[in-house]
Write an enzyme that holds these catalytic residues in place. Structure first.
Site, PDB file in Angstrom:
ATOM      1  N   PRO A 179      30.531  46.222  46.496  1.00  0.00           N
ATOM      2  CA  PRO A 179      31.271  45.662  47.636  1.00  0.00           C
ATOM      3  C   PRO A 179      32.688  45.311  47.201  1.00  0.00           C
ATOM      4  O   PRO A 179      32.919  44.903  46.061  1.00  0.00           O
ATOM      5  CB  PRO A 179      30.472  44.409  47.985  1.00  0.00           C
ATOM      6  CG  PRO A 179      29.090  44.692  47.506  1.00  0.00           C
ATOM      7  CD  PRO A 179      29.269  45.518  46.255  1.00  0.00           C
ATOM      8  N   CYS A 180      33.632  45.473  48.109  1.00  0.00           N
ATOM      9  CA  CYS A 180      35.030  45.474  47.679  1.00  0.00           C
ATOM     10  C   CYS A 180      35.919  44.554  48.506  1.00  0.00           C
ATOM     11  O   CYS A 180      37.122  44.749  48.564  1.00  0.00           O
ATOM     12  CB  CYS A 180      35.568  46.897  47.759  1.00  0.00           C
ATOM     13  SG  CYS A 180      35.174  47.722  49.312  1.00  0.00           S
TER      14      CYS A 180
END
Length: 351
Positions: free
Chosen positions: A85-86
């Site tokens: 996840p970013c």
């Protein structure tokens, strides 16, 4: 080198975009790992043979795959995928405090790479991971080099790889078995456009806002308030935007007064002869970007969003709401790009 079938573990697997693409490339995906249990049904029902591991990678024991799946160390046929996840590195506005948890997940992924030393490593993320202040990317690349991996990374536009949207991403491929390895080359000329995949000719019948498709096709659209429906009806077809009704006191939003060039895509329509904009987790809403259909008075449907992400039409998403399904779709690695990565590794492996 290539006598044994390639196999993979997909960390941060979400709804299974990467797994779907790797399987299409002929790679056996053993497991997908994600802390979000809401991904489990979509992941396992669409990716037969792959086990969903509901776990927080920061707490998952390194020996888990050794014990549960008989994964050995130094396996030349093994691929580790880390598409973490970013939110922290994204240019999209988000709470930094909320996103802080995602900042160093690549370091946790690195611990598993160091423990198992798989033959290959794949990483996909937002471009901000390269330039972000305090980014852990450089440390990860130094780690790969120190542990005998060759690697290649680029910021790519996925439209150059057959994805019908403008989606710029960081992409990395690494090998412990080769002195050099390269990402697949894109083609900036043969870029698919919206009309290549959407519209009635591509199996998308006209539907209104708020349509509830009861089939697995999931050609489902979110509802629109009367005022937003009127705004969209006042927006020109095929690429029109909110500036067309900026002087209408009843339709204009106070937050946009005098800000014609801020968030111009909001309430905008897509263009038939351009790629779609980046499909985000909010693509079902016309107030979150240029996500309105080029002609019809609605946002694009869940299936249209999934198609722009290159999911097969047989891929069914299981969640309790439009927003939850859109999250599974928007967060995914486009399967068609994942398939290209899988085929690239296979090419290197057999040669």
């Amino acid at each position: 080198m290539g006598n044994t079938k390639l196999k993979a573990i997909d960390f941060f697997c979400g709804g299974g975009g990467m797994t779907c693409g790797l399987k299409s490339a002929g790679i056996e995906v053993i497991a997908g790992v994600d802390y979000d249990g809401d991904c489990a049904e979509t992941y396992e029902r669409n990716n037969k043979g792959a086990t969903f591991v509901h776990a927080d990678i920061t707490k998952l024991p390194l020996e888990h795959f050794e014990k549960q799946f008989n994964i050995g160390k130094n396996d030349n046929n093994l691929i580790f995928v880390g598409c973490s996840p970013c939110q922290y590195w994204s240019v999209i506005n988000t709470s930094k405090e909320k996103a802080e948890k995602t900042k160093n997940l690549i370091e946790n992924f690195q611990s598993f790479v160091e423990y198992y030393r798989p033959g290959y490593v794949l990483v996909e993320n937002v471009p901000g991971i390269v330039t972000g202040k305090g980014s852990v990317l450089q440390k990860f690349i130094e780690f790969l080099t120190a542990h005998g991996y060759s690697w290649d990374w680029k910021i790519i536009n996925m439209n150059h790889y057959g994805i019908p949207q403008t989606r710029k991403r960081f992409s990395l491929i690494a090998s412990r078995l080769h002195s050099e390895i390269s990402l697949p080359k894109g083609d900036s000329v043969k870029c698919p456009k919206l009309r290549d995949v959407l519209g009635e000719d591509n199996g998308f019948p006209k539907i209104p806002a708020g349509y509830r498709d009861q089939t697995n096709n999931q050609h489902i659209t979110s509802n629109l308030s009367p005022i937003n429906l009127e705004r969209l009806k006042s927006t020109p077809k095929n690429g029109g935007d909110r500036l067309s009704w900026k002087n209408n006191e009843r339709l204009q939003l106070p937050c946009f007064v005098g800000k014609d060039h801020n968030f111009k895509d909001t309430f905008g329509r897509m263009f038939w002869d351009k790629p779609a904009p980046t499909i985000t987790t909010k693509f079902f809403s016309i107030s979150n970007g240029r996500f309105a259909h080029p002609e019809e008075d609605r946002a694009i449907s869940l299936r249209e969003g999934a198609t722009l992400q290159t999911f097969p039409k047989t891929y069914v998403f299981y969640a309790n709401s439009i927003a939850a399904i859109a999250k599974l779709i928007g967060n995914a690695v486009p399967p068609k790009y994942a398939e290209l990565l899988g085929k690239t590794i296979t090419k290197y492996h057999v040669n």
